[in-house]
Motif scaffolding. Structure first.
Motif, PDB file in Angstrom:
ATOM      1  N   ALA A 197     -34.749   4.181  71.765  1.00  0.00           N
ATOM      2  CA  ALA A 197     -35.032   3.216  72.664  1.00  0.00           C
ATOM      3  C   ALA A 197     -36.452   3.119  72.786  1.00  0.00           C
ATOM      4  CB  ALA A 197     -34.666   4.181  74.065  1.00  0.00           C
ATOM      5  N   GLN A 198     -37.337   4.144  72.261  1.00  0.00           N
ATOM      6  CA  GLN A 198     -38.982   3.758  72.288  1.00  0.00           C
ATOM      7  C   GLN A 198     -39.327   3.096  71.000  1.00  0.00           C
ATOM      8  OE1 GLN A 198     -40.408   7.650  72.391  1.00  0.00           O
ATOM      9  NE2 GLN A 198     -40.014   8.209  74.637  1.00  0.00           N
ATOM     10  N   GLN A 199     -38.388   3.293  69.988  1.00  0.00           N
ATOM     11  CA  GLN A 199     -38.944   2.696  68.871  1.00  0.00           C
ATOM     12  C   GLN A 199     -37.750   1.804  68.246  1.00  0.00           C
ATOM     13  OE1 GLN A 199     -40.934   5.313  66.194  1.00  0.00           O
ATOM     14  NE2 GLN A 199     -42.602   5.549  67.388  1.00  0.00           N
ATOM     15  N   PRO A 200     -37.211   0.659  68.480  1.00  0.00           N
ATOM     16  CA  PRO A 200     -36.093   0.108  68.150  1.00  0.00           C
ATOM     17  C   PRO A 200     -36.222  -0.359  66.440  1.00  0.00           C
ATOM     18  CG  PRO A 200     -36.918  -1.132  70.062  1.00  0.00           C
ATOM     19  CD  PRO A 200     -37.748   0.029  69.672  1.00  0.00           C
ATOM     20  N   ASP A 201     -37.313  -0.668  66.199  1.00  0.00           N
ATOM     21  CA  ASP A 201     -37.502  -1.072  64.733  1.00  0.00           C
ATOM     22  C   ASP A 201     -37.285   0.018  63.792  1.00  0.00           C
ATOM     23  OD1 ASP A 201     -38.355  -3.366  65.716  1.00  0.00           O
ATOM     24  OD2 ASP A 201     -40.572  -2.834  65.654  1.00  0.00           O
ATOM     25  N   ASN A 225     -32.781   2.642  61.651  1.00  0.00           N
ATOM     26  CA  ASN A 225     -31.882   3.045  60.651  1.00  0.00           C
ATOM     27  C   ASN A 225     -32.574   4.225  60.072  1.00  0.00           C
ATOM     28  OD1 ASN A 225     -30.568   0.416  60.272  1.00  0.00           O
ATOM     29  ND2 ASN A 225     -32.076  -0.447  59.131  1.00  0.00           N
ATOM     30  N   THR A 226     -34.119   4.418  60.235  1.00  0.00           N
ATOM     31  CA  THR A 226     -34.530   5.753  59.743  1.00  0.00           C
ATOM     32  C   THR A 226     -33.997   6.939  60.528  1.00  0.00           C
ATOM     33  OG1 THR A 226     -36.516   4.573  58.806  1.00  0.00           O
ATOM     34  CG2 THR A 226     -36.519   6.918  59.156  1.00  0.00           C
ATOM     35  N   ILE A 227     -34.184   6.674  61.983  1.00  0.00           N
ATOM     36  CA  ILE A 227     -33.741   7.812  62.774  1.00  0.00           C
ATOM     37  C   ILE A 227     -32.510   7.903  62.806  1.00  0.00           C
ATOM     38  CG2 ILE A 227     -33.738   8.212  65.226  1.00  0.00           C
ATOM     39  CD1 ILE A 227     -36.184   6.550  65.783  1.00  0.00           C
ATOM     40  N   THR A 228     -31.612   7.038  62.439  1.00  0.00           N
ATOM     41  CA  THR A 228     -29.973   7.275  62.464  1.00  0.00           C
ATOM     42  C   THR A 228     -29.833   8.144  61.279  1.00  0.00           C
ATOM     43  OG1 THR A 228     -29.613   5.149  63.334  1.00  0.00           O
ATOM     44  CG2 THR A 228     -27.768   6.145  62.354  1.00  0.00           C
ATOM     45  N   ARG A 229     -30.248   7.863  59.945  1.00  0.00           N
ATOM     46  CA  ARG A 229     -30.030   8.384  58.860  1.00  0.00           C
ATOM     47  C   ARG A 229     -30.509   9.798  58.984  1.00  0.00           C
ATOM     48  NH1 ARG A 229     -32.179   4.791  55.199  1.00  0.00           N
ATOM     49  NH2 ARG A 229     -34.258   5.635  55.766  1.00  0.00           N
ATOM     50  N   THR A 230     -31.548   9.894  59.399  1.00  0.00           N
ATOM     51  CA  THR A 230     -32.046  11.329  59.599  1.00  0.00           C
ATOM     52  C   THR A 230     -31.128  12.233  60.512  1.00  0.00           C
ATOM     53  OG1 THR A 230     -34.307  10.597  59.164  1.00  0.00           O
ATOM     54  CG2 THR A 230     -34.036  12.790  60.243  1.00  0.00           C
ATOM     55  N   LEU A 231     -30.716  11.739  61.477  1.00  0.00           N
ATOM     56  CA  LEU A 231     -29.874  12.014  62.550  1.00  0.00           C
ATOM     57  C   LEU A 231     -28.684  12.865  61.978  1.00  0.00           C
ATOM     58  CD1 LEU A 231     -29.266  12.884  65.605  1.00  0.00           C
ATOM     59  CD2 LEU A 231     -28.030  10.831  65.622  1.00  0.00           C
ATOM     60  N   PHE A 232     -27.881  11.811  61.246  1.00  0.00           N
ATOM     61  CA  PHE A 232     -26.846  12.218  60.461  1.00  0.00           C
ATOM     62  C   PHE A 232     -26.761  13.276  59.510  1.00  0.00           C
ATOM     63  CE2 PHE A 232     -25.057   7.683  61.250  1.00  0.00           C
ATOM     64  CZ  PHE A 232     -24.336   8.218  62.443  1.00  0.00           C
ATOM     65  N   ALA A 238     -29.895  17.046  69.750  1.00  0.00           N
ATOM     66  CA  ALA A 238     -30.323  16.302  68.820  1.00  0.00           C
ATOM     67  C   ALA A 238     -29.911  14.443  68.978  1.00  0.00           C
ATOM     68  CB  ALA A 238     -29.817  16.636  67.250  1.00  0.00           C
ATOM     69  N   LEU A 239     -28.699  14.453  69.444  1.00  0.00           N
ATOM     70  CA  LEU A 239     -28.073  13.280  69.738  1.00  0.00           C
ATOM     71  C   LEU A 239     -29.003  12.477  70.883  1.00  0.00           C
ATOM     72  CD1 LEU A 239     -26.334  11.046  69.362  1.00  0.00           C
ATOM     73  CD2 LEU A 239     -24.693  11.993  70.842  1.00  0.00           C
ATOM     74  N   ALA A 240     -29.289  13.285  71.891  1.00  0.00           N
ATOM     75  CA  ALA A 240     -30.127  12.779  73.033  1.00  0.00           C
ATOM     76  C   ALA A 240     -31.573  12.448  72.512  1.00  0.00           C
ATOM     77  CB  ALA A 240     -30.237  13.973  74.202  1.00  0.00           C
ATOM     78  N   GLN A 241     -32.221  13.230  71.712  1.00  0.00           N
ATOM     79  CA  GLN A 241     -33.518  12.999  71.222  1.00  0.00           C
ATOM     80  C   GLN A 241     -33.401  11.849  70.380  1.00  0.00           C
ATOM     81  OE1 GLN A 241     -36.629  14.400  71.831  1.00  0.00           O
ATOM     82  NE2 GLN A 241     -35.431  15.449  73.464  1.00  0.00           N
ATOM     83  N   ALA A 242     -32.263  11.604  69.505  1.00  0.00           N
ATOM     84  CA  ALA A 242     -32.394  10.549  68.713  1.00  0.00           C
ATOM     85  C   ALA A 242     -32.039   9.215  69.510  1.00  0.00           C
ATOM     86  CB  ALA A 242     -31.168  10.613  67.703  1.00  0.00           C
TER      87      ALA A 242
END
Length: 92
Positions: A42-46, A49-56, A33-37
């Motif tokens: 890296a592909q969508q830096p904008d 915040n959404t990716i990080t929140r969903t990852l946690f 999951a961390l590798a995919q996040a």
């Protein structure tokens, strides 16, 4: 070997297997999951915040499996219901 010794051996062995297998799966899942996040960030830096929140949230759900295995292991070692039964049957 009496029954109480067999119950102790089985409980300790089962607790060890439970915590070892129960921690390998979540560790592999969290790593993937961390590798995919990181790849997604890296592909969508904008959308960081959404990716990080969903990852946690996802990591917390995956980690709960390891915590459940830890709780089961502690029950098998310290609060095993078979201990009292065999102690009462043995007269101890």
């Amino acid at each position: 070997m009496d029954n109480l010794t067999l119950i102790a051996i089985a409980s300790i062995f089962t607790a060890g297997i439970c915590i070892s297998i129960g921690s390998i799966g979540p560790a592999l899942g969290e790593g993937k999951a961390l590798a995919q996040a990181l790849s997604s960030i890296a592909q969508q830096p904008d959308e960081t915040n959404t990716i990080t929140r969903t990852l946690f949230v996802g990591l917390a759900m995956v980690e709960s499996t390891a915590i459940y295995c830890f709780v089961v292991s502690m029950i098998l070692i310290f609060a095993n219901p078979f201990w009292n039964y065999f102690l009462s049957r043995a007269g101890g």
